[in-house]
Structure formats: C-alpha cells, structure tokens
Write a protein that holds these residues in place. Sequence first.
Motif, PDB file in Angstrom:
ATOM      1  N   TRP A 138      -2.929  -7.918   9.283  1.00  0.00           N
ATOM      2  CA  TRP A 138      -4.137  -7.460   8.620  1.00  0.00           C
ATOM      3  C   TRP A 138      -5.106  -6.912   9.659  1.00  0.00           C
ATOM      4  O   TRP A 138      -5.443  -7.595  10.631  1.00  0.00           O
ATOM      5  CB  TRP A 138      -4.794  -8.600   7.852  1.00  0.00           C
ATOM      6  CG  TRP A 138      -6.141  -8.274   7.286  1.00  0.00           C
ATOM      7  CD1 TRP A 138      -7.353  -8.752   7.678  1.00  0.00           C
ATOM      8  CD2 TRP A 138      -6.414  -7.380   6.201  1.00  0.00           C
ATOM      9  NE1 TRP A 138      -8.362  -8.231   6.927  1.00  0.00           N
ATOM     10  CE2 TRP A 138      -7.813  -7.370   6.006  1.00  0.00           C
ATOM     11  CE3 TRP A 138      -5.614  -6.575   5.385  1.00  0.00           C
ATOM     12  CZ2 TRP A 138      -8.436  -6.595   5.020  1.00  0.00           C
ATOM     13  CZ3 TRP A 138      -6.216  -5.802   4.406  1.00  0.00           C
ATOM     14  CH2 TRP A 138      -7.608  -5.822   4.223  1.00  0.00           C
ATOM     15  N   GLY A 188       7.222   2.980  -4.751  1.00  0.00           N
ATOM     16  CA  GLY A 188       7.476   1.608  -4.353  1.00  0.00           C
ATOM     17  C   GLY A 188       8.888   1.316  -3.908  1.00  0.00           C
ATOM     18  O   GLY A 188       9.151   0.283  -3.293  1.00  0.00           O
ATOM     19  N   TRP A 203      -0.686  -4.029   7.214  1.00  0.00           N
ATOM     20  CA  TRP A 203       0.623  -3.456   7.541  1.00  0.00           C
ATOM     21  C   TRP A 203       1.683  -4.487   7.168  1.00  0.00           C
ATOM     22  O   TRP A 203       1.706  -5.600   7.708  1.00  0.00           O
ATOM     23  CB  TRP A 203       0.696  -3.120   9.032  1.00  0.00           C
ATOM     24  CG  TRP A 203      -0.418  -2.244   9.521  1.00  0.00           C
ATOM     25  CD1 TRP A 203      -1.748  -2.572   9.589  1.00  0.00           C
ATOM     26  CD2 TRP A 203      -0.318  -0.896   9.978  1.00  0.00           C
ATOM     27  NE1 TRP A 203      -2.477  -1.502  10.075  1.00  0.00           N
ATOM     28  CE2 TRP A 203      -1.635  -0.461  10.329  1.00  0.00           C
ATOM     29  CE3 TRP A 203       0.756  -0.020  10.155  1.00  0.00           C
ATOM     30  CZ2 TRP A 203      -1.891   0.795  10.825  1.00  0.00           C
ATOM     31  CZ3 TRP A 203       0.484   1.251  10.659  1.00  0.00           C
ATOM     32  CH2 TRP A 203      -0.813   1.651  10.983  1.00  0.00           C
ATOM     33  N   THR A 204       2.561  -4.131   6.243  1.00  0.00           N
ATOM     34  CA  THR A 204       3.596  -5.047   5.767  1.00  0.00           C
ATOM     35  C   THR A 204       4.963  -4.578   6.259  1.00  0.00           C
ATOM     36  O   THR A 204       5.330  -3.419   6.066  1.00  0.00           O
ATOM     37  CB  THR A 204       3.602  -5.136   4.231  1.00  0.00           C
ATOM     38  OG1 THR A 204       2.311  -5.558   3.777  1.00  0.00           O
ATOM     39  CG2 THR A 204       4.642  -6.146   3.760  1.00  0.00           C
ATOM     40  N   SER A 240       3.433  -9.533   7.937  1.00  0.00           N
ATOM     41  CA  SER A 240       2.358  -8.576   7.725  1.00  0.00           C
ATOM     42  C   SER A 240       1.271  -8.798   8.770  1.00  0.00           C
ATOM     43  O   SER A 240       1.150  -9.872   9.340  1.00  0.00           O
ATOM     44  CB  SER A 240       1.774  -8.714   6.313  1.00  0.00           C
ATOM     45  OG  SER A 240       1.239 -10.008   6.116  1.00  0.00           O
ATOM     46  N   THR A 254       9.250  -2.231  -2.178  1.00  0.00           N
ATOM     47  CA  THR A 254       8.126  -2.580  -1.316  1.00  0.00           C
ATOM     48  C   THR A 254       6.894  -3.043  -2.083  1.00  0.00           C
ATOM     49  O   THR A 254       5.899  -3.406  -1.471  1.00  0.00           O
ATOM     50  CB  THR A 254       7.734  -1.376  -0.444  1.00  0.00           C
ATOM     51  OG1 THR A 254       7.247  -0.323  -1.298  1.00  0.00           O
ATOM     52  CG2 THR A 254       8.932  -0.877   0.367  1.00  0.00           C
ATOM     53  N   ARG A 303      -1.171  -0.780   3.489  1.00  0.00           N
ATOM     54  CA  ARG A 303      -1.813  -1.024   2.188  1.00  0.00           C
ATOM     55  C   ARG A 303      -3.216  -1.590   2.400  1.00  0.00           C
ATOM     56  O   ARG A 303      -3.384  -2.749   2.784  1.00  0.00           O
ATOM     57  CB  ARG A 303      -0.974  -1.992   1.356  1.00  0.00           C
ATOM     58  CG  ARG A 303      -1.565  -2.364  -0.003  1.00  0.00           C
ATOM     59  CD  ARG A 303      -0.654  -3.345  -0.733  1.00  0.00           C
ATOM     60  NE  ARG A 303       0.664  -2.769  -0.975  1.00  0.00           N
ATOM     61  CZ  ARG A 303       1.757  -3.494  -1.218  1.00  0.00           C
ATOM     62  NH1 ARG A 303       1.694  -4.820  -1.239  1.00  0.00           N
ATOM     63  NH2 ARG A 303       2.910  -2.885  -1.436  1.00  0.00           N
ATOM     64  N   ASP A 304      -4.221  -0.758   2.169  1.00  0.00           N
ATOM     65  CA  ASP A 304      -5.627  -1.190   2.223  1.00  0.00           C
ATOM     66  C   ASP A 304      -5.975  -1.955   3.501  1.00  0.00           C
ATOM     67  O   ASP A 304      -6.600  -3.023   3.454  1.00  0.00           O
ATOM     68  CB  ASP A 304      -5.946  -2.067   1.000  1.00  0.00           C
ATOM     69  CG  ASP A 304      -5.871  -1.290  -0.304  1.00  0.00           C
ATOM     70  OD1 ASP A 304      -6.164  -0.081  -0.290  1.00  0.00           O
ATOM     71  OD2 ASP A 304      -5.514  -1.893  -1.335  1.00  0.00           O
ATOM     72  N   ILE A 343       4.943  -0.653   5.428  1.00  0.00           N
ATOM     73  CA  ILE A 343       4.031  -0.093   4.430  1.00  0.00           C
ATOM     74  C   ILE A 343       2.596  -0.417   4.834  1.00  0.00           C
ATOM     75  O   ILE A 343       2.280  -1.559   5.188  1.00  0.00           O
ATOM     76  CB  ILE A 343       4.300  -0.664   3.024  1.00  0.00           C
ATOM     77  CG1 ILE A 343       5.626  -0.155   2.475  1.00  0.00           C
ATOM     78  CG2 ILE A 343       3.165  -0.327   2.060  1.00  0.00           C
ATOM     79  CD1 ILE A 343       5.640   1.306   2.076  1.00  0.00           C
ATOM     80  N   ALA A 361       2.252  -0.657  -4.816  1.00  0.00           N
ATOM     81  CA  ALA A 361       0.830  -0.671  -5.138  1.00  0.00           C
ATOM     82  C   ALA A 361       0.242   0.727  -4.965  1.00  0.00           C
ATOM     83  O   ALA A 361       0.674   1.498  -4.109  1.00  0.00           O
ATOM     84  CB  ALA A 361       0.099  -1.670  -4.246  1.00  0.00           C
ATOM     85  N   GLY A 399      -1.764   3.706  -3.712  1.00  0.00           N
ATOM     86  CA  GLY A 399      -2.327   3.990  -2.401  1.00  0.00           C
ATOM     87  C   GLY A 399      -1.470   3.562  -1.229  1.00  0.00           C
ATOM     88  O   GLY A 399      -1.846   3.785  -0.078  1.00  0.00           O
ATOM     89  N   ASP A 400      -0.302   2.950  -1.488  1.00  0.00           N
ATOM     90  CA  ASP A 400       0.590   2.552  -0.401  1.00  0.00           C
ATOM     91  C   ASP A 400       1.022   3.771   0.416  1.00  0.00           C
ATOM     92  O   ASP A 400       1.312   4.839  -0.145  1.00  0.00           O
ATOM     93  CB  ASP A 400       1.839   1.856  -0.945  1.00  0.00           C
ATOM     94  CG  ASP A 400       1.594   0.400  -1.291  1.00  0.00           C
ATOM     95  OD1 ASP A 400       0.451  -0.060  -1.144  1.00  0.00           O
ATOM     96  OD2 ASP A 400       2.551  -0.279  -1.708  1.00  0.00           O
TER      97      ASP A 400
END
Length: 317
Positions: free
Chosen positions: A253, A192, A238-239, A251, A209, A234-235, A232, A212, A214-215
């Motif tokens: 999605w 992180g 994009w952040t 971010s 960051t 994440r699921d 990053i 979490a 799986g990042d």
Amino acid sequence: MRNLLATICSLLVFVACSRPHDEAVANPTPPAPARIAAPADFDGDGISEPVLYRGGVWLSFGSAAGPAGRSLMRTAETSPGCIPVPADYDGDGKTDFAIDCAGAWHIYNADGTYRKGVWTGGVPGDLPVPADYDGDGRADVVVFRAGAWMFYDTASGANTRSVWTGPGGGVTPLPMDYDGDGRADFTIYQKGVWHFYHADGTYYRGLWTGGAAGDVPVPGSYHRRGRDEVVIFRDGGWTFFNLETRAKAGSVWTGATAPPGHSLLPAPLDLDGDGTLELTVYAGGPWHFYKDDGTYLRGISTGGAPNDQPISRRQLP
C-alpha cells in the motif's frame, strides 16, 4: 594395488566412483536471474529517469532538473492523438524516443534527429505494443489489432507476421516475459481476467484479479526473479499474483492520492539500478516514489499540464 583399485572403480563407475559427478549433475548451481532492462533508461546507465511526455516534448525531472523539468528532446509530431512508444529499437541498451501517431511510428535519435518511420496501417482501435518478442535485444514494432498482434519490420516497414489471441471488449494487450526466457509473451487483460498465451497464440492459462473499476495492470520485475510478475494497481495499492497457483501473493500500500480532476497513474521505474522496479505514482503534477515496502522515498513536482504522460515500461493509451 593401484591396478586393482582401478579395476574395481571401472566396474562400479555408476554406483560409487562417479557419485560426486552424479550429484553435481543432479544438483547444478542455479543460474543467476536475467537482468531485465530498466524502463525509461534514455542514457543507458541502467537507471530509469523520471520523464514526462507533454505534447511532443520529453521532459526529464532528475535531481538537478528543477520543477519545470529539463527538455530532453522535442518530436516533430505534437498531435493529441500521438502515443509515446519509447523502447530500445536498435539494441544499444538505451531507450529510444518514439511516438505512434495514428499508425505512423516515428523513431528518433538521442539528439532528436529523425531516424526511422514505420507505417502500421492506422486502423481505428490499434494499440501499440512494442517489446522484444524474439530475444534479440531489440524492441519490435507491433500493434494489437482486434485480437491480432501485427509485426512490422523496422527496416522495410513490411508486415512480417501476425499472431492471433482473440478479440473482446475492453481488452488491454500487455506483452510481458512471464516465463523468464528473455522474450516478451502475449497477454491481455480483460475486465479483471488476465489471459496468458504461448508464442504461437495458443492459450496457456487465465488468472482472476478481482476486476475492480479503475484497476490498472502493471506487469514487471519487482523482485529480481528473472521474469515479469503479475501485478495490479488499485487506488494506491499494488497487488501481486502468483501465475502458477493463480493466488494472490501479497500487496503493498502506497496511499497515493490525486488532486481533484486527476487520476493516479502507476509508472514503475528502476530508480536505483538494482534490476528491480520501484513503485512510483504520478498524481497529475506531483510524482511520488516509494520503496519496495511502500514507505515514502521522495516526491517531485512536475507542473501538472493536461494530458501529461509519465514514461514507464509501457504506455497505456
């Protein structure tokens, strides 16, 4: 009268007569952002190609390739332990086919013939991190070894230098040009925290960051700012982070999901040649492509063989 004006001008040169020149120097026209080479650009046209590495075979899934893909080349080494390390090692503007097999780097020509081999030691835990660290337009053969970045000469294979940034559990090395000087900088991602270093290995700063499970860190030039951004995945989202303020900068999605038993693999590519990366996600067979705002662009089917690796800017083992 003309002589009088010239005399007055010479006396007041730093006050009034040179004012237009002063303003031009004080407010120069900013240079255009440097273009960062497109990842997975194997033909040098400035556009990334959707390519999978599948057990020693490099498959292209361009518009005319069909669902089975078009074989670009087959490498001699097919061991499951081989990691694709595509990069422009000769500075011709084209991504070269290359693999790292337990310390033995194999670099190939565009037609699949063998070009060069470099032995880097094969120490367990080594991670390949090829990038252009000196700004000469050619990727360097580099491995990250327990906190040290080990450089090897492509011609002779000799270990030329090393830079120490420090070890730690769960470290992912991520070379990226975070300051826009045309040279890859040393950064590592660890649970992180994203750590950034100067060229000599001294610490620059860190950024939290979220950490979490799986990042996946996916640095790159997404907005043509002449430097790589801190991003990053994440699921399916994009952040983006601002390195200067260390704050979240936005971010996007995409909503990508993977079939059961498969993981989402982010693979940012420059699909239109505009110098910025698009958001693409490999979902264990389906490969999804998105616009900058996260809306769906298109998708392709690749067959989804086990251990397929989508080629992007940097492969993470």
